[in-house]
Design a protein around this motif. Structure first.
Motif, PDB file in Angstrom:
ATOM      1  N   LEU A   1      51.548  38.912  39.421  1.00  0.00           N
ATOM      2  CA  LEU A   1      50.324  39.552  38.984  1.00  0.00           C
ATOM      3  C   LEU A   1      50.655  40.984  38.558  1.00  0.00           C
ATOM      4  O   LEU A   1      51.272  41.731  39.322  1.00  0.00           O
ATOM      5  N   ILE A   2      50.268  41.356  37.345  1.00  0.00           N
ATOM      6  CA  ILE A   2      50.560  42.691  36.816  1.00  0.00           C
ATOM      7  C   ILE A   2      49.405  43.643  37.116  1.00  0.00           C
ATOM      8  O   ILE A   2      49.613  44.765  37.557  1.00  0.00           O
ATOM      9  N   PHE A   3      48.194  43.189  36.873  1.00  0.00           N
ATOM     10  CA  PHE A   3      46.996  43.923  37.291  1.00  0.00           C
ATOM     11  C   PHE A   3      45.843  42.938  37.390  1.00  0.00           C
ATOM     12  O   PHE A   3      45.898  41.843  36.868  1.00  0.00           O
ATOM     13  N   ARG A   4      44.795  43.362  38.113  1.00  0.00           N
ATOM     14  CA  ARG A   4      43.658  42.494  38.400  1.00  0.00           C
ATOM     15  C   ARG A   4      42.377  43.067  37.791  1.00  0.00           C
ATOM     16  O   ARG A   4      42.142  44.279  37.869  1.00  0.00           O
ATOM     17  N   GLN A   5      41.586  42.201  37.210  1.00  0.00           N
ATOM     18  CA  GLN A   5      40.285  42.556  36.651  1.00  0.00           C
ATOM     19  C   GLN A   5      39.477  43.365  37.666  1.00  0.00           C
ATOM     20  O   GLN A   5      39.417  43.014  38.835  1.00  0.00           O
ATOM     21  N   GLY A   6      38.902  44.488  37.199  1.00  0.00           N
ATOM     22  CA  GLY A   6      38.070  45.329  38.052  1.00  0.00           C
ATOM     23  C   GLY A   6      38.810  46.476  38.722  1.00  0.00           C
ATOM     24  O   GLY A   6      38.187  47.442  39.151  1.00  0.00           O
ATOM     25  N   GLU A   7      40.145  46.386  38.809  1.00  0.00           N
ATOM     26  CA  GLU A   7      40.918  47.475  39.408  1.00  0.00           C
ATOM     27  C   GLU A   7      41.010  48.640  38.428  1.00  0.00           C
ATOM     28  O   GLU A   7      40.729  48.502  37.240  1.00  0.00           O
ATOM     29  N   THR A   8      41.432  49.793  38.928  1.00  0.00           N
ATOM     30  CA  THR A   8      41.586  50.983  38.103  1.00  0.00           C
ATOM     31  C   THR A   8      42.653  50.761  37.035  1.00  0.00           C
ATOM     32  O   THR A   8      43.774  50.354  37.329  1.00  0.00           O
TER      33      THR A   8
END
Length: 168
Positions: free
Chosen positions: A41-48
């Motif tokens: 996972l590189i980044f998650r929806q809703g995170e900064t």
């Protein structure tokens, strides 16, 4: 990757080619090389949203989820040469998608928050980056539009929007 190699690599990247040496230097100061294993996972929806990536090698999948998290859809993929992440440019600076490496992936990581500060202090740099990122966004939106139209049975590609609105 050494600093001078990273700078040369950034300058040769299609989305950043043609920038002034000074602007390449500023961008390179905000960058480093990174890698992701398949499935990471590189980044998650809703995170900064505070960064973006130029994908050098590999494939990254973008996923969108309902707020409840019950349903996810694949929103697209980004492959070698593509840009991952533009949410760092726009308030509220939150990821609109989740990004996951489908394959082993290498990328150039850019600290978006620091780069945004440089863009505020140097409007010509900000304008150049915004133009280039906007072109990437338009291309991705057109691709998504095409996929949406292809997925809709009975929806004609040209003039379909007018035909639908005239029935309402």
């Amino acid at each position: 990757m050494k600093a001078h190699e990273l700078r040369r690599h950034i300058a040769a990247t299609p989305i950043l080619s043609g920038l002034t040496d000074r602007h390449v230097g500023v961008i390179a100061e905000c960058a480093c090389h990174t890698e992701f294993e398949a499935g990471k996972l590189i980044f998650r929806q809703g995170e900064t949203a505070n960064r973006f990536y130029l994908i050098e090698r590999g494939t990254v999948q973008l996923e969108a989820a309902l707020q409840s998290g019950e349903r996810q859809v694949v929103a697209g993929t980004i492959e070698s040469g593509g840009v991952l992440g533009w949410s760092w440019l726009f308030e509220p600076y939150q990821w609109q998608f989740t990004a996951r490496a489908l394959t082993e992936t290498s990328a150039i990581f850019f600290y978006g928050t620091v780069l945004r500060e440089h863009c505020e202090a140097d409007p010509p740099l900000g304008y150049e980056l915004f133009k280039r990122m906007s072109a990437e966004m338009v291309s991705r939106l057109q691709s998504a539009r095409k996929r949406l139209l292809e997925a809709q049975s009975g929806f004609c590609e040209v003039g379909g929007e007018l035909a639908m609105s005239s029935r309402d």
